[in-house]
Design an enzyme around this catalytic site. Structure first.
Site, PDB file in Angstrom:
ATOM      1  N   TYR A   1       8.320 -16.756  26.425  1.00 35.10           N
ATOM      2  CA  TYR A   1       7.759 -15.723  25.539  1.00 35.10           C
ATOM      3  C   TYR A   1       6.369 -16.144  25.062  1.00 35.10           C
ATOM      4  O   TYR A   1       5.404 -15.379  25.129  1.00 35.10           O
ATOM      5  CB  TYR A   1       8.701 -15.506  24.347  1.00 35.10           C
ATOM      6  CG  TYR A   1       8.124 -14.666  23.233  1.00 35.10           C
ATOM      7  CD1 TYR A   1       7.855 -13.319  23.422  1.00 35.10           C
ATOM      8  CD2 TYR A   1       7.844 -15.216  21.978  1.00 35.10           C
ATOM      9  CE1 TYR A   1       7.321 -12.534  22.398  1.00 35.10           C
ATOM     10  CE2 TYR A   1       7.320 -14.450  20.948  1.00 35.10           C
ATOM     11  CZ  TYR A   1       7.061 -13.112  21.165  1.00 35.10           C
ATOM     12  OH  TYR A   1       6.533 -12.338  20.145  1.00 35.10           O
TER      13      TYR A   1
ATOM     14  N   ILE B   1       7.993  -3.233  13.665  1.00 36.04           N
ATOM     15  CA  ILE B   1       6.660  -3.258  13.048  1.00 36.04           C
ATOM     16  C   ILE B   1       5.955  -1.910  13.262  1.00 36.04           C
ATOM     17  O   ILE B   1       5.323  -1.367  12.343  1.00 36.04           O
ATOM     18  CB  ILE B   1       5.822  -4.431  13.628  1.00 36.04           C
ATOM     19  CG1 ILE B   1       6.488  -5.780  13.275  1.00 36.04           C
ATOM     20  CG2 ILE B   1       4.386  -4.391  13.095  1.00 36.04           C
ATOM     21  CD1 ILE B   1       5.831  -7.004  13.907  1.00 36.04           C
TER      22      ILE B   1
HETATM   23  N1  NAD Z   1       8.809  -9.225  14.524  1.00 33.41           N
HETATM   24  C1  NAD Z   1       8.217 -10.411  14.547  1.00 33.41           C
HETATM   25  O1  NAD Z   1       8.568 -11.315  13.772  1.00 33.41           O
HETATM   26  C2  NAD Z   1       7.087 -10.699  15.489  1.00 33.41           C
HETATM   27  C3  NAD Z   1       6.475 -11.963  15.434  1.00 33.41           C
HETATM   28  C4  NAD Z   1       5.426 -12.241  16.304  1.00 33.41           C
HETATM   29  C5  NAD Z   1       4.981 -11.272  17.185  1.00 33.41           C
HETATM   30  N2  NAD Z   1       5.601 -10.061  17.225  1.00 33.41           N
HETATM   31  C6  NAD Z   1       5.106  -9.076  18.186  1.00 33.41           C
HETATM   32  O2  NAD Z   1       4.862  -7.850  17.503  1.00 33.41           O
HETATM   33  C7  NAD Z   1       5.162  -6.751  18.371  1.00 33.41           C
HETATM   34  C8  NAD Z   1       6.155  -5.801  17.708  1.00 33.41           C
HETATM   35  O3  NAD Z   1       7.339  -6.545  17.421  1.00 33.41           O
HETATM   36  P1  NAD Z   1       8.648  -5.872  16.805  1.00 33.41           P
HETATM   37  O4  NAD Z   1       9.351  -6.930  16.068  1.00 33.41           O
HETATM   38  O5  NAD Z   1       8.300  -4.602  16.128  1.00 33.41           O
HETATM   39  O6  NAD Z   1       9.465  -5.575  18.151  1.00 33.41           O
HETATM   40  P2  NAD Z   1      10.318  -4.287  18.597  1.00 33.41           P
HETATM   41  O7  NAD Z   1      11.102  -4.716  19.801  1.00 33.41           O
HETATM   42  O8  NAD Z   1      11.042  -3.726  17.438  1.00 33.41           O
HETATM   43  O9  NAD Z   1       9.188  -3.258  19.053  1.00 33.41           O
HETATM   44  C9  NAD Z   1       8.581  -3.268  20.320  1.00 33.41           C
HETATM   45  C10 NAD Z   1       8.634  -1.861  20.885  1.00 33.41           C
HETATM   46  O10 NAD Z   1       7.921  -1.834  22.126  1.00 33.41           O
HETATM   47  C11 NAD Z   1       8.602  -0.959  23.026  1.00 33.41           C
HETATM   48  N3  NAD Z   1       8.227  -1.352  24.391  1.00 33.41           N
HETATM   49  C12 NAD Z   1       8.463  -2.547  24.994  1.00 33.41           C
HETATM   50  N4  NAD Z   1       7.930  -2.564  26.217  1.00 33.41           N
HETATM   51  C13 NAD Z   1       7.339  -1.347  26.407  1.00 33.41           C
HETATM   52  C14 NAD Z   1       6.595  -0.765  27.480  1.00 33.41           C
HETATM   53  N5  NAD Z   1       6.351  -1.443  28.613  1.00 33.41           N
HETATM   54  N6  NAD Z   1       6.138   0.496  27.335  1.00 33.41           N
HETATM   55  C15 NAD Z   1       6.366   1.195  26.201  1.00 33.41           C
HETATM   56  N7  NAD Z   1       7.053   0.687  25.142  1.00 33.41           N
HETATM   57  C16 NAD Z   1       7.532  -0.569  25.244  1.00 33.41           C
HETATM   58  C17 NAD Z   1      10.073  -1.172  22.714  1.00 33.41           C
HETATM   59  O11 NAD Z   1      10.876  -0.069  23.118  1.00 33.41           O
HETATM   60  C18 NAD Z   1      10.052  -1.374  21.197  1.00 33.41           C
HETATM   61  O12 NAD Z   1      10.336  -0.175  20.508  1.00 33.41           O
HETATM   62  C19 NAD Z   1       5.652  -7.360  19.689  1.00 33.41           C
HETATM   63  O13 NAD Z   1       4.562  -7.458  20.557  1.00 33.41           O
HETATM   64  C20 NAD Z   1       6.117  -8.736  19.274  1.00 33.41           C
HETATM   65  O14 NAD Z   1       6.080  -9.665  20.329  1.00 33.41           O
HETATM   66  C21 NAD Z   1       6.637  -9.749  16.400  1.00 33.41           C
END
Ligand code: NAD
Length: 318
Positions: free
Chosen positions: A153, A12
């Site tokens: 989660y 995202i």
């Molecule tokens: N993709 C979905 O369908 C979805 C649905 C509901 C919620 N979300 C939430 O949206 C957000 C983004 O999701 P996504 O699908 O892009 O996930 P993603 O794993 O692709 O992106 C998350 C990023 O955060 C970075 N990260 C994690 N912990 C970190 C830390 N402590 N310090 C610095 N960087 C850190 C990771 O390296 C990763 O690049 C997340 O919070 C996720 O829980 C996503």
């Protein structure tokens, strides 16, 4: 506007960065490139974001590099923080629950503190549909989340939402809590069902379904990004909003849609997975009325775009 995007190398985050740059914002990404999935893929997602323009990038952890991250916040003085960094994924949270206390709660507290200390005006938090747990009534309205969840989660996201309320009160800044519903599209996370199904189908392999008549409110990535941008208009001190399509798709319907692109699809039943809810269905009335949010990509259109992307990036999907 100066914006810090945490987790900007993620699925995202990389799409969001492109949109922010195209709209003329100045972006600074903090992302530790966590190996939850391929680090090479995350670097590739940063390249994808950079196609839209320049931004600052710091490979730092909100959890393990506290002093440096605080310094970055204080020196940059962002007007807005969009906090996407987290370890996602329901299944992994059952195997490693304490990682979610660290990465989804403690890291969020750090982001909230540093945002407050650097006088941020607006903090946007990426929450999840999972905070609703298993509900009898649908569609899901924002006030229906009570903390009665079914995975670590979801518990971590619900806890982090509570910290958002606390820090908005402590620092008197505005917070938007956005509950995303199963986001999919180009560069979709490799651990998510649609990405995995398409990968298997491109390799002539069967797909495994978990559960019967389960349903998900799939949100195309561009609509998710529209939802984040629409939250810029948020006027409450703390506003919580569903960001979804408002149209759930049953797993059997998903298979039918996939058959339109892969007529020979073979399906295996994998049983119901612990921690998953049976169905999600977002009521997006509040986001529509208060933020002007209106998703515009139908599921068949979004799936076609995702498959088209996957065909061009077969070697990069995992
Ligand atoms: N993709 C979905 O369908 C979805 C649905 C509901 C919620 N979300 C939430 O949206 C957000 C983004 O999701 P996504 O699908 O892009 O996930 P993603 O794993 O692709 O992106 C998350 C990023 O955060 C970075 N990260 C994690 N912990 C970190 C830390 N402590 N310090 C610095 N960087 C850190 C990771 O390296 C990763 O690049 C997340 O919070 C996720 O829980 C996503």
């Amino acid at each position: 506007m100066k914006v810090i995007v945490t987790g900007g190398a993620g699925f995202i985050g990389s799409h969001l960065t492109r949109k922010l740059l195209k709209e003329g914002h100045e972006v600074l990404i903090i992302d530790e490139l966590h190996p939850y999935y391929s680090v090479a893929r995350k670097k590739r997602q940063l390249e994808f974001a950079r196609e839209a323009g320049e931004f600052a990038f710091f490979q730092k952890s909100l959890l393990n590099d506290e002093a440096e991250v605080k310094e970055i916040f204080l020196a940059y003085k962002p007007e807005m923080v969009i906090h996407l960094a987290a370890i996602p994924g329901v299944s992994h949270s059952i195997a490693a629950p304490n990682e979610y206390v660290d990465y989804d709660i403690k890291a969020t507290i750090n982001a909230l503190r540093y945002a407050g200390q650097s006088n941020v005006k607006h903090f946007i938090f990426a929450s999840s549909s999972s905070v609703y747990g298993e509900q009898k009534n649908v569609p899901l309205q924002e006030e229906m989340a009570t903390g009665n969840v079914v995975s670590p989660y979801a518990a971590a996201k619900f806890g982090a939402e509570s910290f958002c309320h606390a820090y908005s009160s402590l620092f008197d800044y505005k917070i938007s809590i956005l509950r995303f519903f199963t986001v999919y599209g180009p560069w979709g996370r490799p651990d998510m069902a649609i990405t995995g199904f398409i990968k298997n189908l491109l390799n002539n392999q069967e797909i495994t379904l978990f559960g019967n008549r389960t349903a998900r409110d799939y949100t195309y990535i561009d609509d998710c990004i529209t939802g984040i941008i629409s939250a810029f208009n948020q006027t409450e001190r703390v506003g919580t909003y569903n960001i979804g399509s408002g149209k759930p798709i049953f797993i059997e319907e998903l298979v039918d849609y996939l058959k339109q692109h892969f007529p020979d699809v073979t399906v295996k039943q994998g049983g119901f997975r612990q921690g998953d809810v049976n169905s999600t269905w977002a009521d997006i009335t509040k986001a529509h009325q208060q933020l002007g949010f209106a998703p515009s990509i139908s599921f068949s259109e979004g799936l076609a775009k995702t498959i088209e992307w996957a065909k061009k990036h077969v070697s990069e999907i995992s």
